[in-house]
Design an enzyme around this catalytic site. Structure first.
Site, mmCIF file in Angstrom:
data_model
loop_
_atom_site.group_PDB
_atom_site.id
_atom_site.type_symbol
_atom_site.label_atom_id
_atom_site.label_comp_id
_atom_site.label_asym_id
_atom_site.label_seq_id
_atom_site.Cartn_x
_atom_site.Cartn_y
_atom_site.Cartn_z
ATOM 1 N N CYS A 1 29.618 24.396 56.611
ATOM 2 C CA CYS A 1 29.818 25.488 55.666
ATOM 3 C C CYS A 1 31.312 25.719 55.530
ATOM 4 C CB CYS A 1 29.102 26.753 56.145
ATOM 5 S SG CYS A 1 28.898 27.998 54.832
ATOM 6 N N CYS B 1 32.524 29.150 55.054
ATOM 7 C CA CYS B 1 32.836 30.578 55.181
ATOM 8 C C CYS B 1 33.763 30.892 56.349
ATOM 9 C CB CYS B 1 31.554 31.399 55.282
ATOM 10 S SG CYS B 1 30.534 31.059 56.730
ATOM 11 N N CYS C 1 31.102 31.175 51.014
ATOM 12 C CA CYS C 1 30.663 29.841 51.417
ATOM 13 C C CYS C 1 30.980 28.769 50.386
ATOM 14 C CB CYS C 1 29.161 29.863 51.706
ATOM 15 S SG CYS C 1 28.682 31.040 52.989
ATOM 16 N N LYS D 1 17.326 30.621 53.956
ATOM 17 C CA LYS D 1 18.316 31.496 54.582
ATOM 18 C C LYS D 1 18.419 32.781 53.773
ATOM 19 C CE LYS D 1 23.131 31.591 56.167
ATOM 20 N NZ LYS D 1 24.397 30.812 56.267
ATOM 21 N N ARG E 1 29.424 37.451 62.217
ATOM 22 C CA ARG E 1 30.622 37.546 61.382
ATOM 23 C C ARG E 1 31.797 38.085 62.183
ATOM 24 N NH1 ARG E 1 27.304 39.417 55.903
ATOM 25 N NH2 ARG E 1 26.275 37.397 55.644
ATOM 26 N N GLU F 1 12.383 26.987 47.956
ATOM 27 C CA GLU F 1 13.599 26.482 48.601
ATOM 28 C C GLU F 1 13.273 25.339 49.569
ATOM 29 O OE1 GLU F 1 16.723 26.978 48.270
ATOM 30 O OE2 GLU F 1 17.062 28.921 47.320
ATOM 31 N N LYS G 1 16.043 31.138 58.612
ATOM 32 C CA LYS G 1 17.019 32.058 59.198
ATOM 33 C C LYS G 1 17.032 33.352 58.396
ATOM 34 C CE LYS G 1 21.991 32.380 60.201
ATOM 35 N NZ LYS G 1 23.311 31.746 60.067
ATOM 36 N N SER H 1 22.332 36.339 65.559
ATOM 37 C CA SER H 1 23.193 37.170 66.399
ATOM 38 C C SER H 1 22.712 38.606 66.513
ATOM 39 C CB SER H 1 24.620 37.141 65.841
ATOM 40 O OG SER H 1 24.656 37.622 64.500
ATOM 41 N N TYR I 1 21.155 32.118 71.003
ATOM 42 C CA TYR I 1 22.226 32.478 71.936
ATOM 43 C C TYR I 1 21.666 32.793 73.322
ATOM 44 C CZ TYR I 1 24.604 32.910 67.473
ATOM 45 O OH TYR I 1 25.103 32.648 66.210
#
Length: 326
Positions: free
Chosen positions: A120, A122, A130, A195, A205, A233, A248, A274, A313
């Site tokens: 990506c 971003c 992005c 997404k 972020r 999609e 996601k 996150s 994570y």
């Protein structure tokens, strides 16, 4: 009493009986662990909103990877934190960009580890979007060219899997064609096919410094209210040559995971993002929940919904807890 009913409790009487009939199993092989690789030296900076997760320079990456490998985690997902950003995200596709250098470092020292490269712009653009910007709009087709360059540079560095997350229309087709043309027909594409534009991305972020400097990403990420659109999609990415599909975020989209699993026969990945991680960490820090039980229940629920792999994570902690159960 003449009652007619089923005795379901017969199969729940002991731990061994429950294990015998358990339908969903969570394994350390299911996990892909995200790592934020930062350009610079002697950087081990904990992300305040993500306790236990760090921005790491290359000189701290070996310590992290030693732990990952010792826990039996076989796959990592790399994100880059560059020192410099510009309007076209040029550090994303620089042959010596931070992700490319991170890939080389890991592949040299841990050749058996599967390296997934997030593809990506971003994290590398000064505006945080992005793709390329013109008159306040994110350009679709012009951005595809840069994403292809990024994917090819990551493959040249040694990435095992390319994972484009940008949500430009046609990104899977463009990257597949670009990889093939560059001689990387053997490199699979793990597409962020579904997404959503989600509030659950907030802590990421902070970690990547990728908050948009104007507007938002709703013109290219999906509306959280839409279910049928997710299948459109996913089907597009299937036709464009994806080898894996990602949904996601994870926790609030388990219905979407099941829909995709029921309709598309590709390995399915869920991203336990996150915000989901940070909520658990905050509640655990306050003593409100039993962290290990909550995490393992969440991850098991994601597998039960239909995913094959989980980007999380929690991977290191979950690997420890699963080992303790053996």
């Amino acid at each position: 009493m003449d009652l007619q009913f089923n005795r379901h409790r017969r199969l729940r009487q002991t731990a061994n009986m429950r294990s015998l009939v358990r339908e969903t199993h969570l394994h350390v092989d299911d996990f892909i662990y995200p790592i934020f690789v930062a350009e610079g030296n002697d950087i081990k900076r904990e992300i305040k909103s993500m306790p236990g997760i760090y921005n790491l320079s290359l000189d701290h990456l070996e310590e992290e990877m030693d732990e990952v490998v010792s826990l039996g985690i076989k796959s990592v997902l790399l994100f880059g934190i560059p020192l410099e950003k510009d309007d076209c995200g040029s550090q994303a596709y620089h042959d010596h960009g931070i992700v490319q250098e991170g890939i080389r470092f890991i592949k040299e020292k841990y050749p058996e580890v599967i390296i997934v490269a997030d593809t990506c712009l971003c994290e590398y653009t000064d505006h945080g979007h992005c793709g390329l910007i013109e008159n306040g709009e994110v350009l679709n087709d012009a951005s595809l060219e840069l994403l292809v360059q990024t994917a090819v540079s990551q493959a040249k560095a040694g990435a095992d899997i390319i994972a484009p997350s940008n949500m430009m229309d046609g990104f899977t087709a463009a990257i597949r064609a670009g990889l093939d043309e560059a001689g990387f027909e053997h490199i699979p594409v793990m597409s962020y096919a579904v997404k959503y534009s989600s509030a659950f991305y907030g802590p990421f972020r902070d970690a990547a410094g990728s908050t948009p400097q104007f507007g938002d990403r709703k013109s290219y990420q999906m509306d959280p209210a839409n279910r049928l659109e997710a299948m459109r999609e996913a089907e597009s990415d299937l036709m464009e040559g994806a080898d894996f599909l990602i949904v996601k975020p994870g926790l609030s989209y388990l219905d979407i995971v099941r829909d995709v699993k029921n309709n598309i026969n590709l390995p399915l990945v869920i991203y336990n993002v996150s915000g989901e991680y940070s909520m658990v960490k905050a509640a655990a820090a306050n003593g409100w929940i039993d962290e290990d039980r909550i995490v393992l229940e969440m991850l098991t629920g994601m597998k039960r919904a239909g995913c094959d792999l989980i980007i999380t994570y929690h991977a290191k902690d979950a690997a420890r807890w699963l080992r303790e159960q053996q």
